[in-house]
Design an enzyme around this catalytic site. Structure first.
Site, PDB file in Angstrom:
ATOM      1  CG  ASP A  11      -1.782   1.259   1.312  1.00 32.94           C
ATOM      2  OD1 ASP A  11      -2.467   1.567   0.321  1.00 32.94           O
ATOM      3  OD2 ASP A  11      -1.771   1.953   2.346  1.00 32.94           O
ATOM      4  CB  SER A  12       0.169   4.785  -0.730  1.00 27.19           C
ATOM      5  OG  SER A  12      -0.956   4.944   0.120  1.00 27.19           O
ATOM      6  CE1 TYR A  43       2.728   5.783  -3.271  1.00 27.88           C
ATOM      7  CE2 TYR A  43       1.589   3.998  -4.410  1.00 27.88           C
ATOM      8  CZ  TYR A  43       2.723   4.492  -3.797  1.00 27.88           C
ATOM      9  OH  TYR A  43       3.849   3.703  -3.720  1.00 27.88           O
ATOM     10  N   GLY A  44      -2.963   9.271  -3.688  1.00 23.05           N
ATOM     11  CA  GLY A  44      -4.272   9.631  -4.242  1.00 23.05           C
ATOM     12  C   GLY A  44      -4.363  10.972  -4.926  1.00 23.05           C
ATOM     13  CB  CYS A  75      -3.082   0.623  -2.520  1.00 23.92           C
ATOM     14  SG  CYS A  75      -3.103   2.383  -2.908  1.00 23.92           S
ATOM     15  CB  THR A  77      -4.781   4.990  -5.104  1.00 23.93           C
ATOM     16  OG1 THR A  77      -5.747   5.525  -4.196  1.00 23.93           O
ATOM     17  CG2 THR A  77      -4.245   6.090  -5.974  1.00 23.93           C
ATOM     18  CB  CYS A 185      -9.182   5.042   0.409  1.00 21.79           C
ATOM     19  SG  CYS A 185      -7.547   5.366   1.100  1.00 21.79           S
ATOM     20  CG  HIS A 187      -4.712   5.156   4.296  1.00 21.17           C
ATOM     21  ND1 HIS A 187      -4.209   4.623   3.138  1.00 21.17           N
ATOM     22  CD2 HIS A 187      -3.637   5.623   4.998  1.00 21.17           C
ATOM     23  CE1 HIS A 187      -2.893   4.758   3.127  1.00 21.17           C
ATOM     24  NE2 HIS A 187      -2.516   5.365   4.248  1.00 21.17           N
TER      25      HIS A 187
END
Ligand code: DGL
Length: 256
Positions: A11-12, A43-44, A75, A77, A185, A187
Site C-alpha cells: 500500500d502507499s 498516492y491519491g 491500495c 489507488t 481507500c 486507509h
C-alpha cells in the site's frame, strides 16, 4: 514458487494493514511481508503515471528481495492505476488488486443511496467508471473525494478532533442522505468510528478487505500454494522511520 514463500501486501502507507488483518484472520498459517510506501504517500493526489511507477517499483523491490508467491495490491489507488501493468510485468505471480466494494453495496441495498469515498485518482480512473456503470442503474451512487484524510491517518490521527473536523467538512452534505458508504481507500476503515459519528450509526460502512482476502485464498488454493505453517508477519516501510513501523503494528493489533 513454494507454499512457504511470502504473500507480499503493498500500500502507499499504513492503509493496507486494514487488508492484512483480513488476510491474517482468513489464512493465519501464511507468511506475510507488508510494505507501506509512506515516504511517497499520499498516492491519491498524484498523477496516474506517478502512481504506476511507484507501484511497479514496489513490486520489483518485493519480488527481487524476497521469495514471493503472491502480491496483494492493498491500495485502491494503485490498483486503479497499475494492476494491469503489474500483471503484465509478472505473469508468473498471483497478483490481487482491491476495488471499492460497490457490488456488495448494490447487492445489499437494491435501489439504495450509496456513497463511495475514495481518493481523487481512484475516482477519476476508467476502471472505477466501468465499475460504477455496472451498478448505477439499480442504485444512486455518489462519488465523495476525501482530500487530506489519508495524511491524517498516516499521522496516526484516526479518531481525534482534527479527523472529525475534516470528516464533517467532507460528509456534512450527505448526512441523512445515504444508506451505505463504501470506504474505497484502505486507509479509511481506521477512521470508521469518526465516520459513523458524523454520518450516524445507521449508515452501513463497507470495505473491500474481506473480499480481497477471500479472492487471495481462492487463487492460492487453485495454484496449490496455500500454506498452513506457523504464520509470520514482517512489516517494512519506505519512510525508514521506526515510528511508522510501530504505527503499522498498532493498527494491526488494535483491529484484530
Ligand atoms: N490506501 C490507498 C487506497 O486504498 C490510498 C492512499 C493514498 O492516497 O496514498 O486508495
Amino acid at each position: 514458487m513454494q507454499k512457504t514463500d511470502y504473500i507480499a501486501v503493498f500500500d502507499s502507507g499504513v492503509g493496507g494493514i486494514s487488508v492484512l488483518r483480513h488476510l491474517r484472520t482468513l489464512m493465519p498459517g501464511e507468511r506475510y511481508l507488508y510494505f507501506g510506501d509512506s515516504a511517497n504517500a499520499p498516492y491519491g493526489s498524484r498523477t496516474t503515471e506517478e502512481v504506476r511507477d511507484l507501484t511497479l517499483a514496489a513490486a520489483q523491490k518485493l519480488t527481487t528481495q524476497y521469495p514471493v508467491k503472491a502480491l496483494v495490491i492493498a491500495c485502491n489507488t494503485a490498483t486503479a492505476a497499475a494492476v494491469k501493468e503489474v500483471r503484465a510485468a509478472y505473469p508468473e505471480l498471483i497478483v490481487i488488486g482491491i476495488e471499492p466494494a460497490l457490488k456488495v453495496a448494490a447487492d445489499n441495498f437494491p435501489g439504495g443511496r450509496i456513497g463511495v469515498m475514495a481518493t481523487e485518482v481512484t475516482l477519476r480512473e476508467e476502471k472505477f467508471d466501468l465499475l460504477l456503470h455496472r451498478f448505477d442503474r439499480d442504485c444512486t451512487i455518489t462519488k465523495i473525494p476525501a482530500p487530506g484524510l489519508v495524511q491524517l491517518i498516516e499521522a496516526g490521527k484516526v479518531d481525534d478532533a482534527d479527523t472529525e473536523a475534516l470528516l464533517r467538512r467532507i460528509l456534512s452534505p450527505y448526512v441523512g442522505k445515504l444508506d451505505a458508504l463504501v470506504l474505497g481507500c484502505t486507509h479509511y476503515p481506521f477512521a470508521a468510528r469518526a465516520i459513523s459519528r458524523v454520518l450516524g450509526e445507521s449508515v452501513v460502512l463497507l470495505e473491500g478487505g474481506g473480499g480481497t482476502a477471500r479472492e487471495t485464498r481462492r487463487r492460492l488454493l487453485a495454484a496449490g500454494l496455500l500454506e498452513n505453517g506457523k504464520g509470520e508477519t514482517k512489516i517494512l516501510n519506505s519512510a525508514q522511520d521506526e515510528a511508522m513501523i510501530q504505527l503499522s503494528w498498532e493498527r494491526l493489533n488494535e483491529t484484530e
